[in-house]
Design an enzyme around this catalytic site. Structure first.
Site, PDB file in Angstrom:
ATOM      1  N   CYS A  55      -2.290 -13.232   9.303  1.00  0.00           N
ATOM      2  CA  CYS A  55      -3.056 -13.407   8.687  1.00  0.00           C
ATOM      3  C   CYS A  55      -4.025 -13.977   7.023  1.00  0.00           C
ATOM      4  CB  CYS A  55      -2.875 -11.690   7.826  1.00  0.00           C
ATOM      5  SG  CYS A  55      -2.946 -10.128   8.721  1.00  0.00           S
TER       6      CYS A  55
ATOM      7  N   ASN B 164      -9.183  -4.262   8.742  1.00  0.00           N
ATOM      8  CA  ASN B 164      -8.025  -5.537   8.794  1.00  0.00           C
ATOM      9  C   ASN B 164      -8.203  -6.295  10.244  1.00  0.00           C
ATOM     10  OD1 ASN B 164      -6.074  -7.688   8.823  1.00  0.00           O
ATOM     11  ND2 ASN B 164      -4.282  -6.609   8.265  1.00  0.00           N
TER      12      ASN B 164
ATOM     13  N   HIS C 219      -7.695 -10.630   1.336  1.00  0.00           N
ATOM     14  CA  HIS C 219      -7.134 -10.820   2.508  1.00  0.00           C
ATOM     15  C   HIS C 219      -7.202  -9.067   2.393  1.00  0.00           C
ATOM     16  CE1 HIS C 219      -5.815 -10.166   6.486  1.00  0.00           C
ATOM     17  NE2 HIS C 219      -4.694  -9.258   6.344  1.00  0.00           N
TER      18      HIS C 219
HETATM   19  O1  UT7 Z   1      -2.479  -8.255   7.702  1.00  0.00           O
HETATM   20  C1  UT7 Z   1      -0.615  -7.527   8.264  1.00  0.00           C
HETATM   21  C2  UT7 Z   1      -0.255  -6.832   7.403  1.00  0.00           C
HETATM   22  N1  UT7 Z   1       0.275  -5.407   6.996  1.00  0.00           N
HETATM   23  C3  UT7 Z   1       0.465  -5.236   5.884  1.00  0.00           C
HETATM   24  O2  UT7 Z   1      -0.313  -6.197   4.938  1.00  0.00           O
HETATM   25  C4  UT7 Z   1       0.558  -3.763   5.748  1.00  0.00           C
HETATM   26  C5  UT7 Z   1       1.218  -3.145   4.869  1.00  0.00           C
HETATM   27  N2  UT7 Z   1       1.861  -1.916   5.261  1.00  0.00           N
HETATM   28  C6  UT7 Z   1       0.656  -1.110   5.109  1.00  0.00           C
HETATM   29  O3  UT7 Z   1      -0.418  -1.011   4.594  1.00  0.00           O
HETATM   30  C7  UT7 Z   1       1.878   0.320   5.032  1.00  0.00           C
HETATM   31  O4  UT7 Z   1       3.129   0.981   4.422  1.00  0.00           O
HETATM   32  C8  UT7 Z   1       0.819   1.088   5.880  1.00  0.00           C
HETATM   33  C9  UT7 Z   1      -0.606   1.564   5.821  1.00  0.00           C
HETATM   34  C10 UT7 Z   1       1.076   0.786   7.331  1.00  0.00           C
HETATM   35  C11 UT7 Z   1       1.592   2.420   5.508  1.00  0.00           C
HETATM   36  O5  UT7 Z   1       1.818   3.086   4.568  1.00  0.00           O
HETATM   37  P1  UT7 Z   1       2.980   3.797   3.944  1.00  0.00           P
HETATM   38  O6  UT7 Z   1       2.291   4.260   2.341  1.00  0.00           O
HETATM   39  O7  UT7 Z   1       3.633   2.361   3.406  1.00  0.00           O
HETATM   40  O8  UT7 Z   1       3.487   5.307   4.552  1.00  0.00           O
HETATM   41  P2  UT7 Z   1       5.059   5.167   5.026  1.00  0.00           P
HETATM   42  O9  UT7 Z   1       4.945   3.897   5.992  1.00  0.00           O
HETATM   43  O10 UT7 Z   1       6.018   4.881   4.364  1.00  0.00           O
HETATM   44  O11 UT7 Z   1       4.535   6.602   5.894  1.00  0.00           O
HETATM   45  C12 UT7 Z   1       4.648   7.780   4.995  1.00  0.00           C
HETATM   46  C13 UT7 Z   1       4.447   9.148   5.821  1.00  0.00           C
HETATM   47  C14 UT7 Z   1       5.487   9.125   7.356  1.00  0.00           C
HETATM   48  O12 UT7 Z   1       5.646  10.539   7.211  1.00  0.00           O
HETATM   49  P3  UT7 Z   1       7.394  11.050   6.307  1.00  0.00           P
HETATM   50  O13 UT7 Z   1       8.351  10.648   6.992  1.00  0.00           O
HETATM   51  O14 UT7 Z   1       6.863  10.681   4.605  1.00  0.00           O
HETATM   52  O15 UT7 Z   1       7.302  12.792   6.805  1.00  0.00           O
HETATM   53  C15 UT7 Z   1       4.827   8.429   7.515  1.00  0.00           C
HETATM   54  O16 UT7 Z   1       5.061   9.632   8.914  1.00  0.00           O
HETATM   55  O17 UT7 Z   1       3.177   8.863   6.238  1.00  0.00           O
HETATM   56  C16 UT7 Z   1       2.982   8.837   7.557  1.00  0.00           C
HETATM   57  N3  UT7 Z   1       2.298   8.520   8.302  1.00  0.00           N
HETATM   58  C17 UT7 Z   1       1.229   9.301   8.652  1.00  0.00           C
HETATM   59  N4  UT7 Z   1       0.474  10.171   8.692  1.00  0.00           N
HETATM   60  C18 UT7 Z   1      -0.737   9.948   8.642  1.00  0.00           C
HETATM   61  C19 UT7 Z   1       2.085   6.843   8.302  1.00  0.00           C
HETATM   62  N5  UT7 Z   1       1.450   6.577   9.386  1.00  0.00           N
HETATM   63  C20 UT7 Z   1       0.186   7.884   9.438  1.00  0.00           C
HETATM   64  C21 UT7 Z   1      -0.569   8.100   9.821  1.00  0.00           C
HETATM   65  N6  UT7 Z   1      -1.425   9.462   9.751  1.00  0.00           N
HETATM   66  N7  UT7 Z   1      -1.926   7.497  10.364  1.00  0.00           N
END
Ligand code: UT7
Length: 333
Positions: free
Chosen positions: A116, A286, A256
């Site tokens: 990225c 992204n 970004h």
């Molecule tokens: O440019 C490349 C570099 N990449 C990035 O910069 C990405 C950086 N990371 C992020 O943007 C975030 O970590 C994500 C958007 C990928 C995820 O958001 P988060 O707030 O960190 O969510 P999480 O992984 O902590 O998940 C929270 C909850 C989980 O459920 P439980 O365990 O709390 O029951 C996940 O299973 O949300 C759940 N979850 C979803 N729910 C609905 C994960 N993905 C989804 C989804 N829809 N798409």
């Protein structure tokens, strides 16, 4: 003698027509529009459809459009650098394919891979060829067909990415405009948190790697998120400090577009208000190397000669960085 600087003399973006919105994603994985918007800021992203169409298709459109817009003959171009994480093939480079298709027969061309942060790495690299007087016209194109490596069964990644490209022309500045400073960083210990497991030389493609769905982006989202928030804000603050820029001096932050919350944290640390931040993540998600040039393209008409822009990115590697540049032209020309 006055130092030669490298200025951007034109920008053009390209996104494919197909819109993949959050509603459609709800039919593909267990997710919902509200979760995606509140956690990432994304409403929809563009997808390049069509058999055999790779990242070069996006890059060609952006470069062709750029040359037409600034009225420069393709044969005048000295060099094309394509920043991409999704090359058409491992080799030849996508830049070579783009150069051929746009008719840049006098240019040499190569790809640059920094995930990225690739667009920042590439314009920093390109500017050296201009600053040393080696070349006069260098195109940097940031392009990615992320849909080719996204696992549409993995809800934690498939909601984030989209396809798109943007290209800029770099030329000598007579007035000291353009790139002023760059802070570029990398830390390979971050590779375990964001990578594609197979398809490279360490783990070539096999039936087993395909069955295990290892040819897709894999990330530990939370770890990447935390590193991105800290690192992007750190370098953006640092580049302001070392160039004695106050928040008032900054006309635009061009971040970004990985996650709205990462962008907000960076702007907050810089002390820059929302009205000065380019954000189009809701429309495109992204697009990896496409995000920053797509922003410049969409905001071009609002940019004024002499505006101080801070570009900032974070991505796989880990790689990250910040660039300070002075915009070189009044864009509503
Ligand atoms: O440019 C490349 C570099 N990449 C990035 O910069 C990405 C950086 N990371 C992020 O943007 C975030 O970590 C994500 C958007 C990928 C995820 O958001 P988060 O707030 O960190 O969510 P999480 O992984 O902590 O998940 C929270 C909850 C989980 O459920 P439980 O365990 O709390 O029951 C996940 O299973 O949300 C759940 N979850 C979803 N729910 C609905 C994960 N993905 C989804 C989804 N829809 N798409």
């Amino acid at each position: 003698m006055k130092k030669i600087t490298a200025e951007i003399t034109g920008v053009q973006g390209y996104v494919p027509n197909y819109i993949l919105n959050n509603k459609e994603l709800e039919t593909m994985v267990e997710t919902n529009d509200e979760w995606i918007r509140s956690r990432t800021g994304i409403k929809e992203r563009r997808i390049l459809k069509g058999e055999g169409k790779g990242t070069s298709v996006l890059g060609i459109e952006a470069v062709r459009g750029l040359l037409k817009k600034i009225n420069i003959d393709a044969q005048e171009v000295d060099l094309i650098i394509c920043a991409t994480a999704t090359p058409d093939m491992i080799f030849p480079s996508t830049a070579c394919i783009i150069a051929d298709k746009v008719g840049a027969t006098n240019a040499f061309a190569y790809d640059l891979m920094a995930a990225c942060s690739g667009f920042l790495y590439a314009i920093s690299t390109a500017s050296k060829f201009i600053e040393t007087g080696t070349y006069k016209k260098v195109i940097v194109v940031g392009a990615d067909k992320m849909s080719s490596i996204v696992d549409y069964q993995d809800r934690a990644t498939c909601i984030i990415f989209g396809d798109g490209a943007g290209a800029v022309m770099l030329e000598q500045s007579k007035e000291g405009l353009g790139l002023q400073d760059a802070i570029l960083k990398s830390d390979g210990s971050g590779s375990e948190f964001l990578h594609m497991k197979a398809g490279g030389s360490a783990k070539p493609a096999s039936y087993a790697t395909v069955d295990a769905r290892e040819h897709h982006v894999w990330q530990d989202g939370q770890t990447v998120f935390k590193s991105a928030v800290t690192s992007m804000a750190d370098v953006s603050e640092e580049i302001m400090k070392r160039n004695s820029l106050s928040p008032e001096d900054v006309a635009w932050l061009v971040p970004h577009q990985a996650n709205q919350r990462i962008i907000d944290a960076t702007a907050k640390r810089m002390g820059v208000g929302k009205e000065k931040v380019m954000i189009n993540i809701e429309k495109y998600g992204n697009t990896t190397n496409g995000t920053i040039p797509l922003c410049l393209w969409e905001w071009e008409n609002q940019l004024k000669k002499g505006d101080n822009l801070i570009l900032a990115a974070f991505g796989g590697g880990f790689t990250w960085g910040s660039i300070y540049l002075k915009w070189a032209y009044d864009s509503n020309k």
